[in-house]
Enzyme design. Structure first.
Site, mmCIF file in Angstrom:
data_model
loop_
_atom_site.group_PDB
_atom_site.id
_atom_site.type_symbol
_atom_site.label_atom_id
_atom_site.label_comp_id
_atom_site.label_asym_id
_atom_site.label_seq_id
_atom_site.Cartn_x
_atom_site.Cartn_y
_atom_site.Cartn_z
ATOM 1 N N ASP A 94 0.813 -1.229 0.000
ATOM 2 C CA ASP A 94 0.000 0.000 0.000
ATOM 3 C C ASP A 94 0.845 1.278 0.000
ATOM 4 O O ASP A 94 0.312 2.366 0.260
ATOM 5 C CB ASP A 94 -0.934 -0.011 1.230
ATOM 6 N N GLU A 97 0.081 9.466 1.307
ATOM 7 C CA GLU A 97 -0.553 10.439 2.201
ATOM 8 C C GLU A 97 -0.621 9.935 3.644
ATOM 9 O O GLU A 97 -0.620 10.729 4.587
ATOM 10 C CB GLU A 97 -1.985 10.708 1.730
ATOM 11 N N ASP A 98 -0.696 8.603 3.809
ATOM 12 C CA ASP A 98 -0.955 8.075 5.146
ATOM 13 C C ASP A 98 0.246 8.115 6.076
ATOM 14 O O ASP A 98 0.090 7.969 7.283
ATOM 15 C CB ASP A 98 -1.496 6.635 5.030
ATOM 16 N N ARG A 127 -7.899 3.134 12.133
ATOM 17 C CA ARG A 127 -6.461 3.335 11.917
ATOM 18 C C ARG A 127 -5.851 4.388 12.847
ATOM 19 O O ARG A 127 -4.647 4.401 13.082
ATOM 20 C CB ARG A 127 -6.214 3.774 10.472
ATOM 21 N N HIS A 140 -11.228 6.360 6.281
ATOM 22 C CA HIS A 140 -10.501 7.540 6.747
ATOM 23 C C HIS A 140 -11.419 8.769 6.683
ATOM 24 O O HIS A 140 -12.372 8.787 5.899
ATOM 25 C CB HIS A 140 -9.297 7.822 5.830
ATOM 26 N N CYS A 161 -5.096 10.095 -1.251
ATOM 27 C CA CYS A 161 -4.175 9.101 -0.678
ATOM 28 C C CYS A 161 -2.857 9.011 -1.439
ATOM 29 O O CYS A 161 -1.837 8.622 -0.880
ATOM 30 C CB CYS A 161 -4.792 7.710 -0.710
HETATM 31 C C1 CIR Z 1 -5.242 0.914 3.069
HETATM 32 O O1 CIR Z 1 -6.227 0.240 3.410
HETATM 33 O O2 CIR Z 1 -4.427 1.357 3.871
HETATM 34 C C2 CIR Z 1 -5.045 1.191 1.596
HETATM 35 N N1 CIR Z 1 -5.484 0.046 0.846
HETATM 36 C C3 CIR Z 1 -5.800 2.411 1.165
HETATM 37 C C4 CIR Z 1 -5.305 3.659 1.815
HETATM 38 C C5 CIR Z 1 -6.106 4.851 1.451
HETATM 39 N N2 CIR Z 1 -5.511 6.022 1.967
HETATM 40 C C6 CIR Z 1 -6.167 7.124 2.239
HETATM 41 O O3 CIR Z 1 -7.411 7.172 2.208
HETATM 42 N N3 CIR Z 1 -5.454 8.156 2.656
#
Ligand code: CIR
Length: 256
Positions: free
Chosen positions: A61, A66-67, A134, A164, A251
């Site tokens: 991922d 962004e995360d 998360r 999120h 993201c």
């Molecule tokens: C996850 O579940 O972490 C990734 N498949 C998707 C992350 C999406 N990120 C976001 O909305 N900032």
């Protein structure tokens, strides 16, 4: 206005990314790469400098960059992802942040705190932080303390349904807020000019404002029109392969 954007190329392991919607199928890696190219072009057309990080096969991922950090004009905050398979991903962003921020401007959220950048929405000097599966309260608390140290503020918003915070919200500046689903009637967002996303297009709440243009995912006509009617120039980018992993436009980049 944003000057810089950081993105990370999708890895081949993307096909093993986390998803809540396996019925959409696995992402097509080649198509995901093409969509990423278009995303970078769209960002460049908004007048930002784009730093492209290499794919990291260890983390399926990791293109959802962004995360792993939240970047502001005053500081950078490295997160601590809540998803098990994403733990460690945040360490891989630190070096590049040092090209933009001095060490005293880089903060870190530590265990037992967890937070992912998708849960953070910047509105000027204030940051809304979603409490989700998360992002826990301890993570949000550390994050807000770090903001305050650098002259910024934050507040927590409990989430009920979405992954999120920004799965259901996008701030388009000028007090304009795209809102979907559980956030439509949230007291926290009453003061905004709300542009309400039609239920059938809820995925498209995840748009991004970049220097007065708004990037909207392909295939969501009502949202595109609503954003245009609000006075923005719209750029459409297809994110179908990222949608299969619950990912979207915000993201895929860090904008600052
Ligand atoms: C996850 O579940 O972490 C990734 N498949 C998707 C992350 C999406 N990120 C976001 O909305 N900032």
């Amino acid at each position: 206005m944003f000057k810089n954007v950081i993105v990370r190329r999708p890895s081949k392991s993307l096909v093993n990314g986390i998803t809540s919607a396996p019925e959409l199928g696995k992402p097509d890696y080649e198509l995901a790469l093409k969509q990423h190219d278009s995303y970078i072009e769209a960002l460049k057309s908004c007048g930002v400098e784009v730093t492209v990080l290499e794919a990291d096969e260890r983390y399926p991922d990791s293109c959802f960059v962004e995360d792993v950090a939240v970047l502001s004009k005053n500081c950078a905050i490295v997160t601590n992802p809540g998803a098990m398979t994403r733990k460690g991903e945040e360490k891989e962003i630190i070096d590049i942040l040092k090209d933009f921020y001095t060490d005293d401007k880089i903060e870190y959220v530590k265990a037992p705190g967890t937070i992912e950048g998708g849960d953070v929405m910047m509105v000027g000097d204030h940051f809304y932080v979603g409490l989700s599966e998360r992002t826990n309260e301890e993570g949000a608390k550390q994050f807000i303390e770090a903001l305050e140290k650098h002259g910024l503020t934050g507040s927590m918003v409990p989430l009920k349904e979405v992954l999120h915070l920004k799965t259901g919200l996008a701030y388009l500046e000028n007090n304009n807020l795209l809102v979907a689903g559980e956030f439509v009637n949230s007291p926290e967002f009453e003061k905004f000019n709300k542009i309400i996303i039609d239920e059938s297009e809820s995925y498209s709440a995840n748009c991004i404002w970049v220097n007065d243009k708004v990037i909207v995912p392909a295939g969501y006509k009502k949202t595109k029109k609503a954003v245009e009617d609000a006075g923005y120039e719209v750029i459409v980018v297809d994110t179908s392969e990222y949608r299969k992993l619950d990912g979207g436009l915000s993201c895929l980049s860090l904008r600052f």
